[in-house]
Scaffold this active site. Structure first.
Site, PDB file in Angstrom:
ATOM      1  N   ASP A  78      -1.032   6.710   6.655  1.00 18.76           N
ATOM      2  CA  ASP A  78      -2.182   5.800   6.093  1.00 18.76           C
ATOM      3  C   ASP A  78      -2.511   4.741   7.436  1.00 18.76           C
ATOM      4  OD1 ASP A  78      -4.056   3.965   5.211  1.00 18.76           O
ATOM      5  OD2 ASP A  78      -2.732   3.348   3.462  1.00 18.76           O
TER       6      ASP A  78
ATOM      7  N   LYS B  69     -12.651  -0.904   7.193  1.00 16.04           N
ATOM      8  CA  LYS B  69     -12.188  -2.065   7.921  1.00 16.04           C
ATOM      9  C   LYS B  69     -12.450  -2.023   9.408  1.00 16.04           C
ATOM     10  CE  LYS B  69      -8.702  -1.851   4.630  1.00 16.04           C
ATOM     11  NZ  LYS B  69      -8.787  -3.032   3.855  1.00 16.04           N
TER      12      LYS B  69
ATOM     13  N   TRP C 261       0.964  -1.188   0.007  1.00 15.43           N
ATOM     14  CA  TRP C 261      -0.079   0.041  -0.055  1.00 15.43           C
ATOM     15  C   TRP C 261       0.829   1.365   0.073  1.00 15.43           C
ATOM     16  CZ3 TRP C 261      -4.316  -0.862  -2.174  1.00 15.43           C
ATOM     17  CH2 TRP C 261      -4.911  -1.848  -2.121  1.00 15.43           C
TER      18      TRP C 261
HETATM   19  N1  PMP Z   1      -4.224   1.533   2.355  1.00 17.95           N
HETATM   20  C1  PMP Z   1      -4.639   0.538   3.017  1.00 17.95           C
HETATM   21  C2  PMP Z   1      -3.711   0.173   4.362  1.00 17.95           C
HETATM   22  C3  PMP Z   1      -5.248  -0.541   2.575  1.00 17.95           C
HETATM   23  O1  PMP Z   1      -5.617  -1.553   3.376  1.00 17.95           O
HETATM   24  C4  PMP Z   1      -6.051  -0.326   1.534  1.00 17.95           C
HETATM   25  C5  PMP Z   1      -7.208  -1.168   0.892  1.00 17.95           C
HETATM   26  N2  PMP Z   1      -7.403  -2.248   1.551  1.00 17.95           N
HETATM   27  C6  PMP Z   1      -5.950   1.003   0.771  1.00 17.95           C
HETATM   28  C7  PMP Z   1      -5.057   1.873   1.140  1.00 17.95           C
HETATM   29  C8  PMP Z   1      -6.678   1.310  -0.314  1.00 17.95           C
HETATM   30  O2  PMP Z   1      -7.836   1.831  -0.214  1.00 17.95           O
HETATM   31  P1  PMP Z   1      -9.123   1.802  -1.076  1.00 17.95           P
HETATM   32  O3  PMP Z   1      -9.334   0.457  -1.484  1.00 17.95           O
HETATM   33  O4  PMP Z   1     -10.345   2.221  -0.185  1.00 17.95           O
HETATM   34  O5  PMP Z   1      -8.798   2.698  -2.257  1.00 17.95           O
END
Ligand code: PMP
Length: 367
Positions: free
Chosen positions: A174, A198, A105
């Protein structure tokens, strides 16, 4: 319909039963309004009360100081991969930012940021995502507009158990997959964001907590809906916000307050993750965690079965056997394989124990 399933999904993930029931009760008509939250104006008094209460509860839960704005935006985590550089890279001359990449990520966020300025990779030699290298190896740039990292890498199961020291450079984090799973000192951060799907709600809304002095530096090409100053000036109502997702998140915040807040979630997360890691550590190598002990995630417990690189037959058997017992979504992310048990705030100790019991039983039958 019954919910006789234990949902270990990585996100969207399990929501507290109580929250689901309340949403059901209020679904057709919210309070005395005679209409659903889905049908009401985002500028009407009922919705304004929903969004203001959600913000106030979040401020209490995270102890957010007054000089931070709270925004409820759309676009998810990926939206913020772009919004962060678009808003903050110009904070200092040179349009540069530091990225601490410890998993897929943060890697994706860094790649996106490259479109908008100069990205410095703080850990240029990362081979795989199984540890957080010692800070003595970090190559931080004092001229960077901000330092970015991901507190919990959902795919690799790598979590920070400390807040990086950036020597006054604004820190951006994040927290999509561990927000409100423990108390944090918000004053250490320039910006904190997290998708809700989550730990704190359903998909559709992303929380952004940003220090006021960082507002107003957006690049001219920044889309208006992603301009933090514009959204802050309009209390997140510049465009039609994701009203129902904000309502659901508000219910989760109320539930979190009742549960004892971030301190209670910290104890719960420590206990749940210890239950599973203990089974792994006492399995004589039958179960293995690729991640170094100091960086193990309390939220996404990633492990292999049969060997360090995983025995595909055993792992498939494990997932099938779990499904027969109602335990779902234990498959690791397709990019890494193996097993991943996501134990976010709504997962109970009992549900975690059910998994631990199954793991011990599976080992007895298959080692
Ligand atoms: N950052 C983290 C730590 C994630 O786990 C995720 C997706 N599971 C994201 C960003 C991306 O999020 P999204 O699918 O809402 O764009």
């Amino acid at each position: 319909a019954s919910r006789k399933v234990i949902n270990f999904a990585p996100g969207p993930a399990k929501l507290p039963e109580q929250v689901m029931k309340q949403a059901q009760d209020e679904f057709v008509s919210f309070g005395e309004s005679g209409i659903s939250v889905l049908e009401m104006s985002h500028r009407g008094s009922d919705f304004l009360d929903i969004i203001n209460t959600a913000e106030n509860n979040l401020r209490d839960l995270m102890n957010i100081p007054d000089n931070y704005k709270v925004l409820f935006l759309q676009g998810g985590g990926n939206g913020q991969f772009a919004a962060v550089p678009l808003n903050l890279m110009n904070f200092k001359p040179g349009c540069k930012a530091d990225y601490i990449v410890t998993g897929s990520w943060s890697a994706k966020a860094a790649k996106e940021a490259e479109k908008y300025g100069q990205v410095n990779y703080v850990l240029p030699n990362m081979k795989d995502y199984t540890s957080i290298p010692d800070v003595s190896e970090w190559k931080l740039d004092p001229e960077a507009s901000y330092v970015y990292y991901c507190d919990n890498e959902t795919v690799h199961g790598v979590e920070f158990h400390f807040i990086p020291d950036t020597n006054e450079v604004p820190l951006v984090v994040d927290m999509s997959s561990n927000i409100l799973s423990r108390p944090i000192d918000v004053t250490k951060f320039g910006l904190i964001y997290g998708g809700a799907q989550k730990n704190i709600g359903c998909a559709g809304v992303t929380v952004v907590i940003v220090r006021e002095d960082l507002l107003g530096h957006a690049q001219p090409i920044c889309p208006t809906i992603f301009d933090y100053r514009v959204q802050a000036g309009n209390s997140s109502l510049y465009n039609t916000p994701p009203t129902f997702s904000i309502y659901m998140m508000g219910l989760v915040f109320k539930w979190l307050v009742q549960q004892g807040g971030a301190h209670a979630m910290k104890d719960l997360s420590n206990e749940k993750s210890s239950i599973i890691y203990e089974v792994i550590d006492q399995s004589n190598g039958f179960y293995c965690v690729p991640v170094e002990p100091t960086a193990r995630s309390r939220m996404n417990i990633c492990f292999r079965i049969g060997s360090k690189d995983g025995n595909a037959t055993l792992e498939k058997l494990f997932i099938e056997g779990a499904a027969k017992k109602g335990m779902q979504s234990l498959k690791g992310h397709r990019s890494v394989g193996g097993i991943r048990a996501s134990v976010y705030n709504a997962i109970t100790i009992e549900e975690t124990q059910a998994l631990a019991t199954y793991m011990k039983e599976f080992k007895r039958q298959n080692h």
